[in-house]
Scaffold this motif. Sequence first.
Motif, PDB file in Angstrom:
ATOM      1  N   VAL A   1     -18.210   4.381  21.981  1.00 22.33           N
ATOM      2  CA  VAL A   1     -18.720   3.983  23.291  1.00 22.33           C
ATOM      3  C   VAL A   1     -18.460   5.103  24.297  1.00 22.33           C
ATOM      4  O   VAL A   1     -17.609   5.961  24.078  1.00 22.33           O
ATOM      5  CB  VAL A   1     -18.072   2.656  23.769  1.00 22.33           C
TER       6      VAL A   1
ATOM      7  N   ALA B   1     -13.379  -8.382  23.561  1.00 23.55           N
ATOM      8  CA  ALA B   1     -13.737  -6.979  23.782  1.00 23.55           C
ATOM      9  C   ALA B   1     -14.025  -6.787  25.264  1.00 23.55           C
ATOM     10  O   ALA B   1     -14.760  -7.571  25.864  1.00 23.55           O
ATOM     11  CB  ALA B   1     -14.967  -6.605  22.960  1.00 23.55           C
TER      12      ALA B   1
ATOM     13  N   ALA C   1     -22.951   1.805  23.909  1.00 27.24           N
ATOM     14  CA  ALA C   1     -22.552   2.063  22.529  1.00 27.24           C
ATOM     15  C   ALA C   1     -23.400   3.211  22.012  1.00 27.24           C
ATOM     16  O   ALA C   1     -24.585   3.313  22.326  1.00 27.24           O
ATOM     17  CB  ALA C   1     -22.758   0.816  21.686  1.00 27.24           C
TER      18      ALA C   1
ATOM     19  N   ARG D   1     -17.383   4.765  27.358  1.00 24.55           N
ATOM     20  CA  ARG D   1     -16.297   4.426  28.288  1.00 24.55           C
ATOM     21  C   ARG D   1     -15.169   3.784  27.495  1.00 24.55           C
ATOM     22  O   ARG D   1     -15.373   3.315  26.391  1.00 24.55           O
ATOM     23  CB  ARG D   1     -16.786   3.456  29.362  1.00 24.55           C
ATOM     24  N   GLU D   2     -13.984   3.753  28.065  1.00 23.07           N
ATOM     25  CA  GLU D   2     -12.855   3.130  27.381  1.00 23.07           C
ATOM     26  C   GLU D   2     -13.172   1.666  27.068  1.00 23.07           C
ATOM     27  O   GLU D   2     -13.731   0.956  27.905  1.00 23.07           O
ATOM     28  CB  GLU D   2     -11.626   3.218  28.288  1.00 23.07           C
ATOM     29  N   GLU D   3     -12.812   1.222  25.856  1.00 24.51           N
ATOM     30  CA  GLU D   3     -13.008  -0.173  25.466  1.00 24.51           C
ATOM     31  C   GLU D   3     -11.672  -0.723  24.982  1.00 24.51           C
ATOM     32  O   GLU D   3     -10.906  -0.029  24.310  1.00 24.51           O
ATOM     33  CB  GLU D   3     -14.052  -0.286  24.365  1.00 24.51           C
TER      34      GLU D   3
ATOM     35  N   PRO E   1     -13.004   6.816  25.372  1.00 26.83           N
ATOM     36  CA  PRO E   1     -14.433   7.133  25.328  1.00 26.83           C
ATOM     37  C   PRO E   1     -14.747   8.180  24.254  1.00 26.83           C
ATOM     38  O   PRO E   1     -13.933   9.069  24.000  1.00 26.83           O
ATOM     39  CB  PRO E   1     -14.739   7.690  26.714  1.00 26.83           C
TER      40      PRO E   1
ATOM     41  N   GLY F   1     -21.326   0.259  30.272  1.00 25.71           N
ATOM     42  CA  GLY F   1     -20.868   1.085  29.163  1.00 25.71           C
ATOM     43  C   GLY F   1     -21.875   1.035  28.028  1.00 25.71           C
ATOM     44  O   GLY F   1     -22.496   0.004  27.780  1.00 25.71           O
TER      45      GLY F   1
ATOM     46  N   LEU G   1     -15.395  -3.943  27.923  1.00 27.29           N
ATOM     47  CA  LEU G   1     -16.058  -2.658  28.155  1.00 27.29           C
ATOM     48  C   LEU G   1     -16.623  -2.710  29.565  1.00 27.29           C
ATOM     49  O   LEU G   1     -17.277  -3.682  29.932  1.00 27.29           O
ATOM     50  CB  LEU G   1     -17.188  -2.456  27.128  1.00 27.29           C
TER      51      LEU G   1
ATOM     52  N   ALA H   1     -21.160  -5.875  27.887  1.00 27.44           N
ATOM     53  CA  ALA H   1     -21.017  -4.885  28.959  1.00 27.44           C
ATOM     54  C   ALA H   1     -22.151  -5.014  29.988  1.00 27.44           C
ATOM     55  O   ALA H   1     -22.373  -4.112  30.771  1.00 27.44           O
ATOM     56  CB  ALA H   1     -20.985  -3.481  28.367  1.00 27.44           C
TER      57      ALA H   1
END
Length: 76
Positions: free
Chosen positions: A2, A54, A62, A4-6, A36, A60, A56, A75
């Motif tokens: 992804v 989850a 995938a 962005r941080e998840e 990320p 964000g 996100l 997201a």
Amino acid sequence: MVDREEVFVVLSGGVTARLEGAEHRLVTGDALIVPPHTPFALGNPHDEPAELVAVLPVGGQAIMQGMEPFVPPWAR
């Protein structure tokens, strides 16, 4: 991966996470933070189901090989 941080939090059961070549076993109450642009995989090698949350950030995306980037439903 992804863009962005998840964050994943295990609510019940257990999963195995592969992150940057290392395998991590996660059980109820554990959290996994995926930076990320880091390839990762989640699997459940157990007979019982696992339940995770989850997180996100909105927007964000995938990124999967051979596919256009897309926004996962969680997201939006």
